[in-house]
Design a protein around this motif. Structure first.
Motif, PDB file in Angstrom:
ATOM      1  N   ASN A  29      57.836 -56.551  14.174  1.00 13.77           N
ATOM      2  CA  ASN A  29      57.548 -57.874  14.995  1.00 13.77           C
ATOM      3  C   ASN A  29      56.824 -58.222  16.009  1.00 13.77           C
ATOM      4  OD1 ASN A  29      59.090 -58.911  12.963  1.00 13.77           O
ATOM      5  ND2 ASN A  29      61.450 -59.204  14.033  1.00 13.77           N
ATOM      6  N   MET A  32      53.266 -58.002  15.169  1.00 13.14           N
ATOM      7  CA  MET A  32      52.907 -59.360  13.900  1.00 13.14           C
ATOM      8  C   MET A  32      52.319 -60.595  14.984  1.00 13.14           C
ATOM      9  SD  MET A  32      52.646 -58.659  11.183  1.00 13.14           S
ATOM     10  CE  MET A  32      53.337 -59.612   9.048  1.00 13.14           C
ATOM     11  N   VAL A  54      52.553 -52.769   6.508  1.00 13.91           N
ATOM     12  CA  VAL A  54      52.855 -54.039   7.025  1.00 13.91           C
ATOM     13  C   VAL A  54      52.530 -55.450   6.536  1.00 13.91           C
ATOM     14  CG1 VAL A  54      53.387 -55.589   8.903  1.00 13.91           C
ATOM     15  CG2 VAL A  54      53.608 -52.871   9.283  1.00 13.91           C
ATOM     16  N   HIS A  55      53.616 -55.560   5.465  1.00 10.45           N
ATOM     17  CA  HIS A  55      53.064 -56.696   4.610  1.00 10.45           C
ATOM     18  C   HIS A  55      52.739 -58.331   5.469  1.00 10.45           C
ATOM     19  CE1 HIS A  55      54.333 -55.045   0.753  1.00 10.45           C
ATOM     20  NE2 HIS A  55      54.137 -54.381   1.102  1.00 10.45           N
ATOM     21  N   GLY A  56      51.935 -58.226   5.114  1.00  7.15           N
ATOM     22  CA  GLY A  56      51.782 -59.602   5.664  1.00  7.15           C
ATOM     23  C   GLY A  56      50.847 -59.347   6.738  1.00  7.15           C
ATOM     24  N   ASP A  58      47.427 -58.805   6.807  1.00  5.35           N
ATOM     25  CA  ASP A  58      46.358 -58.688   7.283  1.00  5.35           C
ATOM     26  C   ASP A  58      46.168 -60.448   7.757  1.00  5.35           C
ATOM     27  OD1 ASP A  58      45.833 -56.850   5.447  1.00  5.35           O
ATOM     28  OD2 ASP A  58      45.067 -57.381   4.210  1.00  5.35           O
ATOM     29  N   PHE A 125      31.525 -47.488 -22.819  1.00 11.93           N
ATOM     30  CA  PHE A 125      32.602 -48.267 -22.023  1.00 11.93           C
ATOM     31  C   PHE A 125      33.268 -47.116 -21.126  1.00 11.93           C
ATOM     32  CE2 PHE A 125      37.536 -47.281 -21.901  1.00 11.93           C
ATOM     33  CZ  PHE A 125      37.843 -48.219 -21.600  1.00 11.93           C
TER      34      PHE A 125
ATOM     35  N   MET B   1      57.115 -59.044   3.084  1.00 17.69           N
ATOM     36  CA  MET B   1      57.625 -58.187   4.453  1.00 17.69           C
ATOM     37  C   MET B   1      58.472 -57.499   4.155  1.00 17.69           C
ATOM     38  SD  MET B   1      56.909 -60.847   7.412  1.00 17.69           S
ATOM     39  CE  MET B   1      57.904 -60.198   8.717  1.00 17.69           C
ATOM     40  N   ASP B   3      61.049 -57.456   6.291  1.00 19.85           N
ATOM     41  CA  ASP B   3      62.955 -57.768   7.050  1.00 19.85           C
ATOM     42  C   ASP B   3      62.693 -58.789   5.439  1.00 19.85           C
ATOM     43  OD1 ASP B   3      60.932 -59.849   9.368  1.00 19.85           O
ATOM     44  OD2 ASP B   3      60.118 -58.989   7.756  1.00 19.85           O
ATOM     45  N   PHE B 259      42.399 -56.494 -22.734  1.00 17.11           N
ATOM     46  CA  PHE B 259      41.393 -56.088 -22.433  1.00 17.11           C
ATOM     47  C   PHE B 259      41.859 -54.135 -23.683  1.00 17.11           C
ATOM     48  CE2 PHE B 259      39.233 -51.294 -21.742  1.00 17.11           C
ATOM     49  CZ  PHE B 259      38.252 -52.089 -21.686  1.00 17.11           C
ATOM     50  N   TYR B 263      40.974 -52.952 -26.839  1.00 16.42           N
ATOM     51  CA  TYR B 263      40.478 -51.640 -26.419  1.00 16.42           C
ATOM     52  C   TYR B 263      41.078 -51.110 -27.864  1.00 16.42           C
ATOM     53  CZ  TYR B 263      41.254 -46.384 -24.978  1.00 16.42           C
ATOM     54  OH  TYR B 263      40.792 -45.261 -24.614  1.00 16.42           O
ATOM     55  N   PHE B 266      39.034 -51.964 -31.403  1.00 18.76           N
ATOM     56  CA  PHE B 266      38.314 -51.508 -31.728  1.00 18.76           C
ATOM     57  C   PHE B 266      38.225 -50.590 -32.223  1.00 18.76           C
ATOM     58  CE2 PHE B 266      34.911 -48.578 -29.334  1.00 18.76           C
ATOM     59  CZ  PHE B 266      33.010 -48.686 -30.399  1.00 18.76           C
ATOM     60  N   GLU B 413      54.903 -60.702  -2.471  1.00 19.72           N
ATOM     61  CA  GLU B 413      53.034 -60.619  -2.108  1.00 19.72           C
ATOM     62  C   GLU B 413      52.414 -60.978  -2.348  1.00 19.72           C
ATOM     63  OE1 GLU B 413      52.073 -63.075   1.188  1.00 19.72           O
ATOM     64  OE2 GLU B 413      54.323 -63.183   2.100  1.00 19.72           O
ATOM     65  N   PHE B 415      48.282 -58.766  -2.359  1.00 18.67           N
ATOM     66  CA  PHE B 415      47.980 -58.783  -1.319  1.00 18.67           C
ATOM     67  C   PHE B 415      46.033 -58.471  -2.267  1.00 18.67           C
ATOM     68  CE2 PHE B 415      51.518 -57.469   0.413  1.00 18.67           C
ATOM     69  CZ  PHE B 415      51.990 -58.419   1.315  1.00 18.67           C
TER      70      PHE B 415
END
Lengths: 200, 415
Positions: A29, A32, A54-56, A58, A125, B1, B3, B259, B263, B266, B413, B415
């Motif tokens: 925390n 962040m 650590v999520h978030g 970015d 492919f 997150m 937490d 796809f 695949y 095909f 979430e 990313f």
């Protein structure tokens, strides 16, 4: 103003020495919230170091979304065209005037047309996939400036705990906003448990 | 997150339909039956047109329900957290396999009009003769739909029970049965596709056919569930538990299955093209998908349309992250995919109208392929499918609030 000038003079002797400052934080925390403050102060050349993703973070750092997908797309399209060219050159034609070793195999195989997509799509492919993967792998390395054999942050003893239970923010001295006193103050106010100056 | 993960969500959203679903369900069913009757009238004496149209509509919606069962079971196999808030709607769509089971009785009764093997002897069918007999066919269809219904309803009812009790052990038992369920699902999907769809041409055989049906159906399921969730949100439901992150992930699934379908389609085509066996290539010939087809030229166009609409256009279309995150774009591609699913099912079933019913020794063969009759049949079956969906949903919650992983799903979430 006078303080700035004074600093520039002082910096001239240290310039080749100072790499930046490294601040230690004790939990996610505080890291962040510190990252948000550093971001809002307009710094560009800085990074966070954590023992786990650590999520978030970015978003807290204001990192722009990656341009890597475009590299992958270019890699994929290159692979697609390479594959197409490969099957066309090796199967469909056998031009005169081209050296024997470089000529294709102009053979009739099981009554199929010499150049027809159904049989040729598999190699096309696969090459698309291969070149996309190359794009992703080498593009990622290049964009992260990797491999990197030396990083001054490793000089810091405290930094050893970055793989265990400590979180760090390193601000580099070549950032336009960097000012040793102010940056240190910013990190300190943001709740750093320790701050060290790093040498090149 | 990190937490967020342990926090149990405090949702105040509206999560039940809040209307009496019986009336719209009955209305939808009545419209469905009327549309099927209109199709029957349009077909007139050509009962086979109507029967094949019915099979097409039946296949279209059964494939979507199969995709829903797959989705629900896979969430338990993988112990997924992100999907919990969208899982109930999928459970309802999966439980709707019961409606398709009832409609399957119609296919069994119409078998004499749909499947040429009902009029063929062992000299044509050879080794397939004991398998392709009317009674055994009916028995197999019954087994498929009973087992699928048991799986789908087990997950729906257990999840509903968890809404009330919040018992975490239920999650474990749902997970325990998921491995068996996914194996049974794979077997049944393959056999269902062979028996009910592929045997419209009893000479043709393709082992990958079941995977093809599965790929298209699961793709259409993702398009459908996104549209249903968007519709529910527009009505003010699920405002908190389902976020753009979930739509993004469902969109990714849809992209992957675009796809995967390409695949598989095909793979089937390429091997048959390369092997060049007449009993296999004639199936593609009837659809105009050869260099010198004996099918009418518009079937050639239809095959090319399938290739572009089902694969080549939506693939780059769904490639970008933003095509899955911008609501309007995602809805556009979902509608597109359902149109492609229709093109696919028309392509799978309707060309068999030109297949003679007794193995090429004369008999009635339609000169033209109807479009209006199968369209009405499709809409009719769709009405009944929607009726089933409404009746099953009833006043139940549309989010599994008792699931211990709901917190993960709400906080999720990309990313």
């Amino acid at each position: 103003m006078s303080q700035d000038v004074g600093h520039a003079v002082q910096g001239a002797t240290e310039e080749s020495q100072l790499y930046g400052v490294l601040a230690e934080f004790e939990d996610v925390n505080s890291l962040m919230s510190a990252a948000r403050k550093v971001r809002d102060a307009g710094y560009k050349n800085w990074d966070c170091y954590t023992p786990f993703p650590v999520h978030g973070l970015d978003k807290a750092m204001g990192v722009q979304s990656t341009r890597l997908p475009w590299v992958v797309l270019c890699g994929g399209l290159t692979g697609c065209l390479t594959g197409l060219l490969l099957v066309w050159w090796t199967n469909a034609i056998s031009p005169d005037g081209v050296g024997y070793a470089l000529r294709g195999y102009d053979f009739q195989i099981s009554g199929k047309p010499k150049f027809s997509l159904p049989a040729n799509i598999p190699p096309i492919f696969e090459l698309t996939i291969l070149f996309s993967a190359f794009g992703a792998f080498f593009g990622m390395l290049a964009m992260n400036l990797l491999p990197k054999f030396y990083n001054p942050v490793h000089k810091c003893k405290r930094f050893n705990r970055v793989t265990q239970d400590r979180f760090f923010i390193g601000v580099e001295a070549d950032d336009d906003n960097f000012d040793l006193l102010e940056t240190t103050k910013l990190l300190n106010d943001a709740g750093a448990s320790a701050i060290e100056e790093l040498e090149e | 997150m990190s937490d967020h993960a342990t926090k149990s969500p405090n949702l105040t959203e509206k999560n039940v339909l809040g209307i009496n679903t019986t009336v719209p369900a009955i209305g939808s069913a009545v419209v469905g039956v009327v549309l099927l009757l209109v199709a029957k009238m349009l077909a007139g004496d050509h009962t086979r047109e109507w029967a094949l149209g019915y099979l097409m509509g039946f296949g279209f919606f059964t494939a979507i329900s199969l995709g829903a069962i797959f989705f629900v079971v896979v969430q338990h196999v993988t112990k997924a957290g992100w999907s919990v808030s969208v899982r109930r709607v999928a459970e309802i769509m999966a439980a709707n396999i019961v409606t398709m089971g009832i409609l399957a009785i119609g296919v069994v009764f119409l078998a004499g009009e749909i499947y040429p093997w009902t009029h063929m002897g062992p000299e044509v069918l050879k080794n397939k003769y004991p398998w392709l007999s009317h009674g055994f066919f009916g028995l197999r269809v019954a087994i498929y739909f009973v087992v699928l219904s048991i799986i789908a309803w087990y997950y729906y009812r257990t999840s509903l029970k968890q809404d009330k009790t919040g018992d975490r052990l239920l999650t474990l038992s749902m997970q325990k049965y998921s491995y068996l369920s996914i194996a049974l699902f794979g077997l049944i999907t393959t056999y269902f596709a062979w028996d009910m769809i592929m045997s419209t041409d009893p000479v043709f055989y393709s082992t990958i056919y079941g995977v093809y049906i599965f790929a298209g159906g699961t793709l259409a399921f993702f398009a459908t569930i996104i549209l249903i969730l968007k519709f529910l949100q527009k009505r003010g439901l699920l405002a908190e538990s389902v976020s753009n992150e979930h739509f993004h992930d469902l969109g990714k699934y849809m992209f992957a299955f675009v796809f995967f379908w390409g695949y598989i389609a095909f793979s089937q085509y390429m091997l048959i093209w390369y092997g060049n066996l007449p009993e296999e290539t004639q199936w593609y010939d009837r659809r105009g998908a050869t260099e010198h087809p004996s099918a009418p030229s518009w079937w050639v166009a239809w095959s090319v349309l399938l290739l572009f609409i089902h694969f080549l256009i939506p693939f780059p279309g769904l490639l970008s992250r933003w095509s899955k995150r911008i609501s309007g774009l995602l809805v556009f591609w979902c509608v597109w995919i359902l149109v492609a699913h229709f093109i696919d099912w028309y392509w799978l079933v309707m060309p068999e109208i030109r297949h003679s019913m007794d193995g090429g020794h004369g008999g009635e063969v339609a000169e033209t392929t109807p479009f209006l009759v199968p369209l009405f049949c499709w809409a009719g079956v769709g009405g009944l499918w929607k009726a089933g969906l409404l009746a099953i949903a009833g006043q139940n919650q549309l989010v599994p609030t008792g699931d211990p992983r709901l917190g993960d799903a709400v906080a999720f979430e990309n990313f």
